[in-house]
Design a protein around this motif. Structure first.
Motif, PDB file in Angstrom:
ATOM      1  N   PHE A   9       0.851  -1.194  -0.052  1.00 41.95           N
ATOM      2  CA  PHE A   9       0.132   0.027   0.078  1.00 41.95           C
ATOM      3  C   PHE A   9       0.854   1.340  -0.173  1.00 41.95           C
ATOM      4  N   ASN A  10       1.497   1.474  -1.194  1.00 37.00           N
ATOM      5  CA  ASN A  10       2.565   2.502  -1.147  1.00 37.00           C
ATOM      6  C   ASN A  10       2.341   3.176  -2.669  1.00 37.00           C
ATOM      7  N   LEU A  11       2.201   4.628  -2.475  1.00 34.28           N
ATOM      8  CA  LEU A  11       2.200   5.318  -3.555  1.00 34.28           C
ATOM      9  C   LEU A  11       3.232   6.483  -3.380  1.00 34.28           C
ATOM     10  N   ASN A  12       4.137   6.773  -4.037  1.00 39.41           N
ATOM     11  CA  ASN A  12       5.039   8.003  -4.109  1.00 39.41           C
ATOM     12  C   ASN A  12       5.478   8.819  -5.149  1.00 39.41           C
ATOM     13  N   ASP A  13       6.297   9.624  -4.989  1.00 40.74           N
ATOM     14  CA  ASP A  13       6.851  10.338  -6.349  1.00 40.74           C
ATOM     15  C   ASP A  13       7.647   9.609  -7.088  1.00 40.74           C
ATOM     16  N   SER A  14       8.220   8.731  -6.726  1.00 42.11           N
ATOM     17  CA  SER A  14       9.284   7.976  -7.601  1.00 42.11           C
ATOM     18  C   SER A  14       8.397   7.180  -8.766  1.00 42.11           C
ATOM     19  N   MET A  15       7.140   6.975  -8.770  1.00 39.59           N
ATOM     20  CA  MET A  15       6.395   6.263  -9.601  1.00 39.59           C
ATOM     21  C   MET A  15       5.747   6.927 -10.940  1.00 39.59           C
TER      22      MET A  15
END
Length: 116
Positions: free
Chosen positions: A2-8
């Motif tokens: 459950f991880n969204l971040n700016d590197s995606m």
């Protein structure tokens, strides 16, 4: 998990989507309509016709995850689209502004260094 971040990488589907669609139907949209690989680790964003609901489909270790946000009041502000495509690259920053109710067209971005 459950991880969204700016590197995606984020992709916004530019047509209204039926929010009753689940994992497999949204995966089909990604493959057939957007021409992307759903297993790439990218995040695919879908909005309903009234821009009051947002679904983000993402493949993580072990399987698919759908993040679903339904607004009680108001709607999401969409960025401007060109007439050609069904898929648009989207940034983490624009997604956060859209979720927080800030219009991206009125934001003024200052110059910043971006590493490669």
């Amino acid at each position: 998990m459950f991880n969204l971040n700016d590197s995606m990488r984020y992709w916004l589907y530019s047509f209204p989507t039926d929010m009753r669609k689940g994992f497999y139907t949204l995966s089909g949209l990604v493959t057939d309509q957007m021409g992307q690989d759903v297993r790439s680790g990218d995040v695919f964003i879908f909005l309903n016709r009234h821009c009051t609901s947002l679904k983000a489909l993402h493949m993580e270790h072990g399987g698919f995850v759908i993040y679903y946000l339904k607004l009680e009041k108001g709607n999401f502000s969409l960025p401007s689209f060109d007439e050609n495509g069904k898929v648009h690259p989207f940034s983490w920053q624009k997604l956060m502004l859209m979720v927080q109710g800030i219009e991206t067209e009125k934001c003024k971005y200052k110059k910043r260094w971006k590493g490669s």
